[in-house]
Design an enzyme around this catalytic site. Structure first.
Site, mmCIF file in Angstrom:
data_model
loop_
_atom_site.group_PDB
_atom_site.id
_atom_site.type_symbol
_atom_site.label_atom_id
_atom_site.label_comp_id
_atom_site.label_asym_id
_atom_site.label_seq_id
_atom_site.Cartn_x
_atom_site.Cartn_y
_atom_site.Cartn_z
ATOM 1 C CE LYS A 1 0.192 8.388 2.184
ATOM 2 N NZ LYS A 1 0.666 7.429 1.189
HETATM 3 C C1 LIG Z 1 1.338 6.252 1.633
HETATM 4 C C2 LIG Z 1 1.142 4.994 0.881
HETATM 5 C C3 LIG Z 1 1.400 3.736 1.444
HETATM 6 C C4 LIG Z 1 1.958 3.594 2.842
HETATM 7 O O1 LIG Z 1 1.029 4.007 3.820
HETATM 8 P P1 LIG Z 1 1.528 4.327 5.294
HETATM 9 O O2 LIG Z 1 0.342 4.849 6.005
HETATM 10 O O3 LIG Z 1 2.610 5.359 5.153
HETATM 11 O O4 LIG Z 1 2.052 3.057 5.857
HETATM 12 C C5 LIG Z 1 1.133 2.608 0.707
HETATM 13 N N1 LIG Z 1 0.662 2.705 -0.555
HETATM 14 C C6 LIG Z 1 0.405 3.881 -1.138
HETATM 15 C C7 LIG Z 1 -0.087 3.907 -2.536
HETATM 16 C C8 LIG Z 1 0.628 5.063 -0.445
HETATM 17 O O5 LIG Z 1 0.368 6.241 -1.028
#
Ligand SMILES: *Cc1c(COP(=O)(O)O)cnc(C)c1O
Length: 470
Positions: A112
């Site tokens: 993220k």
């Molecule tokens: C947010 C997240 C996901 C999922 O990603 P999306 O974009 O919501 O599908 C998967 N793995 C981790 C570690 C995350 O932080």
């Protein structure tokens, strides 16, 4: 370039407006009216370029001039300068034609950061142009919150409120949200699940008077700018493996469908993507939807990959819009069904279109543990539980063995030390730069799972509320 809502009943916006708006006023999600294309020659020219330069070239195709190129170039360079790896998102090989794309070298050890570090910079710029402050409210299943708080710590134009499900995030995740001391940062523990948190945020966005009174903005993956910022690494990874001359497949640990939708965007822009493999944990609504055509909510199960413990996968709405050939009426009917009965059926031609571009597999807790141990023993490589769902899905996917498959590593194992110990008996220490985290004092506000209580809390703490008051 204009942005339109998946529900067809909100005004179209330019890039900066969509960046500040987050959710559309009709409850829909913004998408560009048309897809910009990257030619094979342009893709080939990405080879050997720094990550931030590729990101700049991709994202500028979406801004329609609302972020001047020099501003965007400086923002992309600054966003990735602090990553702990020179390549920003390095590829590691873990088997024949099998790769892991490490997206976790940012400040909060999850993918993220890649989008959020850029988003914070673009938002401060857009607010500077518009004038005044904004209030950012977001829900987190664990990783978004930390990434948002870390990215917005230096922001001078925002107050940030992050809702997280009390007791359902890891200690490291919680501390990343609760230890920053800046007065404009607020971590809110909500009694409930991530879906409860996300529903509260949606309720705020749909309360238009309140929304205007605090100049509400969102940083969840419903924000279009976040998706766009994630498109870059699909190009970077594919080019490293031979694109545009060679197709590449991706397996993506999926929750809210933002990350994998960025892969769909890359494909629509011209990247030769063989298939996109959706990996779910035991919360397998998407795997069931692709298998049966019925999107049907179930109770949320707590797993070792908490950032994927989701039953409402918000960005799936964007894919439904695409798969129905942008039929906003059809999207509105499906979303009404979801609201009324927790389920809807994907119409047959749309389901076929989704199946043509995606596969989906569920990785239960035992399969995740086995994948972590097997990858460690066979490839001497340690993956976190989220990434391990991607490895399980890649193993199950039907893909031409000549096509390389890239598993997106969405978090570092060090972010989930208890899970790593329990699942694989593996120690995953925090990097030295995060050693302070486990001893720093925490600051947590507790707010009821109730929209009125939340609005009251935000009104009392958001500086934009004072500016907007007569
Ligand atoms: C947010 C997240 C996901 C999922 O990603 P999306 O974009 O919501 O599908 C998967 N793995 C981790 C570690 C995350 O932080």
């Amino acid at each position: 370039m204009r942005y339109i809502s998946t529900r067809g009943e909100a005004p179209s916006l330019d890039f900066s407006e969509a960046l500040l708006a987050g959710l559309a006023r009709d409850g829909g999600l913004y998408l560009p009216e048309t897809w910009p294309r990257v030619s094979p020659a342009e893709i080939a020219a990405y080879a050997g370029r720094p990550f931030h330069a590729v990101a700049f070239d991709i994202i500028r195709r979406f801004t329609g001039g609302t972020i001047p190129d020099p501003v965007l170039a400086a923002a992309t360079e600054a966003a990735y300068a602090g990553f702990g790896h020179q390549a920003v998102t390095p590829l590691q090989q873990i088997g024949p034609n099998r790769f892991v794309l490490e997206l976790f070298h940012g400040p909060t050890l999850a993918f993220k950061d890649v989008a959020m570090q850029l988003l914070a910079r673009l938002m401060d710029h857009a607010l500077g142009v518009r004038g005044g402050r904004a209030t950012i409210v977001g829900a987190t299943s664990g990783d978004t919150g930390g990434a948002a708080i870390e990215a917005f710590r230096a922001s001078t134009r925002t107050d940030v409120f992050i809702l997280f499900p009390d007791g359902r995030v890891s200690d490291v995740q919680r501390r990343m949200m609760t230890t920053p001391g800046e007065a404009h940062i607020h971590a809110l523990a909500i009694p409930g699940t991530f879906d409860d948190c996300q529903n509260l945020v949606k309720a705020l966005f749909n309360a238009h008077d309140f929304r205007d009174s605090i100049r509400l903005s969102g940083v969840n993956s419903i924000n279009w700018a976040r998706i766009v910022a994630q498109v870059s690494y699909y190009f970077v990874a594919a080019v490293a493996l031979g694109a545009p001359h060679r197709k590449v497949a991706f397996a993506v640990p999926t929750g809210n469908f933002g990350d994998i939708f960025a892969g769909h965007v890359a494909r629509r822009m011209g990247l030769p993507v063989e298939t996109l493999v959706i990996a779910t944990n035991s919360n397998d609504i998407l795997a069931r939807t692709l298998a049966t055509g019925r999107y049907e909510m179930a109770a949320v199960e707590a797993t070792s990959s908490p950032s994927m413990d989701i039953q409402i996968s918000s960005n799936f709405e964007r894919l439904l819009f695409e798969a129905t050939e942008r039929d906003a009426g059809a999207v509105r009917r499906m979303m009404a069904g979801l609201r009324q009965s927790g389920a809807f059926t994907v119409p047959e031609p749309a389901l076929a279109a989704i199946r043509a571009g995606f596969q989906a597999f569920r990785a239960g807790e035992e399969a995740v543990a086995a994948a972590i141990r097997e990858t460690r023993d066979r490839a001497a490589y340690l993956t976190d539980p989220h990434t391990a769902t991607g490895i399980v899905a890649a193993d199950r996917a039907a893909i031409d063995p000549a096509v390389p498959i890239v598993v997106l590593a969405t978090a570092a194992p060090a972010k989930f030390p208890e899970e790593m110990r329990a699942l694989a008996g593996a120690e995953a220490p925090l990097p030295a730069r995060l050693a302070h985290l486990m001893s720093a004092p925490e600051r947590i506000a507790r707010v009821a799972n109730d929209a009125a209580a939340l609005m009251d809390f935000i009104r009392r703490n958001a500086r934009a509320a004072e500016e907007a008051a007569p």
